[in-house]
Design a protein around this motif. Structure first.
Motif, PDB file in Angstrom:
ATOM      1  N   ALA A  67       0.828  -1.210   0.000  1.00 11.72           N
ATOM      2  CA  ALA A  67       0.000   0.000   0.000  1.00 11.72           C
ATOM      3  C   ALA A  67       0.861   1.259   0.000  1.00 11.72           C
ATOM      4  O   ALA A  67       0.574   2.227  -0.714  1.00 11.72           O
ATOM      5  CB  ALA A  67      -0.928  -0.012   1.215  1.00 11.72           C
ATOM      6  N   VAL A  68       1.925   1.253   0.802  1.00 10.39           N
ATOM      7  CA  VAL A  68       2.836   2.412   0.859  1.00 10.39           C
ATOM      8  C   VAL A  68       3.499   2.633  -0.496  1.00 10.39           C
ATOM      9  O   VAL A  68       3.576   3.763  -0.991  1.00 10.39           O
ATOM     10  CB  VAL A  68       3.899   2.201   1.950  1.00 10.39           C
ATOM     11  CG1 VAL A  68       5.000   3.270   1.833  1.00 10.39           C
ATOM     12  CG2 VAL A  68       3.267   2.259   3.334  1.00 10.39           C
TER      13      VAL A  68
ATOM     14  N   ASP B  56       2.077   6.555  -6.971  1.00 10.52           N
ATOM     15  CA  ASP B  56       1.046   7.501  -7.388  1.00 10.52           C
ATOM     16  C   ASP B  56       1.528   8.940  -7.236  1.00 10.52           C
ATOM     17  O   ASP B  56       1.231   9.802  -8.070  1.00 10.52           O
ATOM     18  CB  ASP B  56      -0.240   7.292  -6.578  1.00 10.52           C
ATOM     19  CG  ASP B  56      -0.994   6.043  -6.997  1.00 10.52           C
ATOM     20  OD1 ASP B  56      -0.684   5.499  -8.079  1.00 10.52           O
ATOM     21  OD2 ASP B  56      -1.869   5.599  -6.234  1.00 10.52           O
ATOM     22  N   LEU B  57       2.279   9.215  -6.162  1.00 10.06           N
ATOM     23  CA  LEU B  57       2.833  10.551  -5.960  1.00 10.06           C
ATOM     24  C   LEU B  57       3.834  10.884  -7.062  1.00 10.06           C
ATOM     25  O   LEU B  57       3.843  11.989  -7.607  1.00 10.06           O
ATOM     26  CB  LEU B  57       3.504  10.642  -4.594  1.00 10.06           C
ATOM     27  CG  LEU B  57       4.193  11.977  -4.268  1.00 10.06           C
ATOM     28  CD1 LEU B  57       3.196  13.126  -4.327  1.00 10.06           C
ATOM     29  CD2 LEU B  57       4.865  11.909  -2.896  1.00 10.06           C
TER      30      LEU B  57
ATOM     31  N   ARG C 186       2.449   1.714  -3.432  1.00 14.85           N
ATOM     32  CA  ARG C 186       1.473   2.218  -4.408  1.00 14.85           C
ATOM     33  C   ARG C 186       1.288   3.727  -4.240  1.00 14.85           C
ATOM     34  O   ARG C 186       1.199   4.468  -5.216  1.00 14.85           O
ATOM     35  CB  ARG C 186       0.131   1.498  -4.249  1.00 14.85           C
ATOM     36  CG  ARG C 186       0.090   0.124  -4.895  1.00 14.85           C
ATOM     37  CD  ARG C 186      -1.340  -0.368  -5.045  1.00 14.85           C
ATOM     38  NE  ARG C 186      -2.001  -0.516  -3.752  1.00 14.85           N
ATOM     39  CZ  ARG C 186      -1.985  -1.633  -3.038  1.00 14.85           C
ATOM     40  NH1 ARG C 186      -1.348  -2.696  -3.486  1.00 14.85           N
ATOM     41  NH2 ARG C 186      -2.611  -1.689  -1.885  1.00 14.85           N
ATOM     42  N   SER C 187       1.223   4.191  -2.989  1.00 11.99           N
ATOM     43  CA  SER C 187       1.052   5.625  -2.739  1.00 11.99           C
ATOM     44  C   SER C 187       2.258   6.415  -3.229  1.00 11.99           C
ATOM     45  O   SER C 187       2.114   7.497  -3.805  1.00 11.99           O
ATOM     46  CB  SER C 187       0.842   5.865  -1.233  1.00 11.99           C
ATOM     47  OG  SER C 187      -0.352   5.262  -0.783  1.00 11.99           O
TER      48      SER C 187
ATOM     49  N   SER D   2      -6.352   5.125 -10.258  1.00  7.98           N
ATOM     50  CA  SER D   2      -5.759   6.141  -9.387  1.00  7.98           C
ATOM     51  C   SER D   2      -4.631   6.916 -10.055  1.00  7.98           C
ATOM     52  O   SER D   2      -4.171   7.932  -9.527  1.00  7.98           O
ATOM     53  CB  SER D   2      -5.230   5.480  -8.110  1.00  7.98           C
ATOM     54  OG  SER D   2      -4.232   4.515  -8.417  1.00  7.98           O
ATOM     55  N   SER D   3      -4.161   6.462 -11.217  1.00  6.34           N
ATOM     56  CA  SER D   3      -3.021   7.120 -11.856  1.00  6.34           C
ATOM     57  C   SER D   3      -3.429   8.493 -12.392  1.00  6.34           C
ATOM     58  O   SER D   3      -4.455   8.628 -13.062  1.00  6.34           O
ATOM     59  CB  SER D   3      -2.478   6.262 -13.010  1.00  6.34           C
ATOM     60  OG  SER D   3      -1.455   6.957 -13.690  1.00  6.34           O
TER      61      SER D   3
END
Length: 309
Positions: A73-74, A80-81, A76-77, A276-277
């Protein structure tokens, strides 16, 4: 004292995914000793067992599984950033990790790579060729940015943009030259050569030929379209391949290629990415490039319905 870093999380996430130190190290482009060192550092930081070593390798402990889930999860975040920052630059730049299914990659990628280099010179294209389930997994965990696959995909976590549709052609040995194209019922009595399990194209071929569980167990399997066509040339059976691959594959084997009368056999190819991209506009530019390349391929002469030497 060592502190937890994104490097620790990436390496541990890779280890949890691949289940072997060697495969995880290869996926991360580091040596196995370096991978082992990073995992030992993580264990020192956590101060609790995250791996249970066994004679056959290791298993994740309950804590290890929880850390792996949170690490994914981290990461992926973070990805995404990174995508958000890249999207703010307007023109796509930096690393673009693009996955492609094996029944498309050899026939489409050479020209796609050339055109992306010309039209998006700031992009560093990193390609990954593998089967659809692996591409989906790697899209979900952020290892890939986008993928070219057969549509539709299961699930609703992706944005999908169609690229092109292509027909399938029947491949027979040169003994079939001059003979009528067999019907679906006649093909069902033949030995059908299929790709190995895991390829979405295998499932499409089974559906088109209306083969059930018993029938497809009698078929033979190959690892690529090239191997299937070579097996057909050797008289081992018949197969179906996408039209895009037909001209290239027919050059290397004495086979007969033809369309099935009255059968709407085709597949839709598209490009997908995570909802989410923030790079949607940039991916649409890539989609336009791929679509134009495919159009050029299909405008070229099709070498079908005759023997290829």
């Amino acid at each position: 004292m060592n502190r937890l870093t994104l490097k620790h999380l990436r390496y541990f996430s890779a280890l949890a995914k691949h289940g072997q130190f060697a495969k995880a190290a290869e996926a991360c482009s580091i040596s196995q000793p370096a991978m082992s060192q990073q995992i030992r550092q993580l264990e020192d930081i956590v101060r609790q067992p995250i791996l249970e070593r066994t004679g056959r390798g290791f298993e994740l402990t309950a804590l290890g599984r929880s850390i792996a889930d949170r690490a994914a999860a981290v990461l992926r975040s973070v990805d995404d950033l990174d995508d958000f920052i890249r999207s703010s630059e307007g023109e796509l730049s930096g690393e673009l990790r693009l996955g492609v299914i094996p029944t498309v990659a050899p026939y489409l990628l050479p020209q796609v790579v050339k055109q992306i280099s010309r039209q998006l010179p700031r992009v560093d294209l990193v390609l990954r060729e593998t089967i659809t389930p692996t591409l989906i997994d790697e899209l979900e965990n952020g290892t890939l940015d986008a993928a070219i696959v057969a549509l539709p995909l299961p699930g609703t976590d992706f944005v999908a943009t169609p690229l092109f549709a292509e027909s399938f052609v029947l491949v027979q040995s040169e003994d079939a030259l001059g003979k009528p194209v067999p019907s679906i019922e006649e093909i069902q009595q033949m030995r059908i050569l299929l790709l190995e399990e895991g390829h979405c194209f295998r499932d499409q071929a089974l559906e088109i030929c209306e083969l059930g569980e018993r029938e497809h167990r009698k078929s033979m399997c190959g690892s690529s379209l090239t191997s299937l066509v070579q097996m057909v040339a050797a008289g081992l059976g018949v197969t179906r391949i996408p039209e895009m691959s037909a001209e290239i594959e027919a050059r290397a084997a004495p086979v007969v290629m033809s369309r099935l009368d009255g059968v709407d056999a085709r597949r839709d190819i598209g490009i997908v990415w995570r909802k989410s991209s923030p790079l949607q506009e940039q991916f649409l530019k890539v989609a336009d490039i791929v679509r134009d390349v495919a159009l050029d391929i299909y405008d070229s002469p099709r070498l079908l319905d005759r023997k290829q030497a």
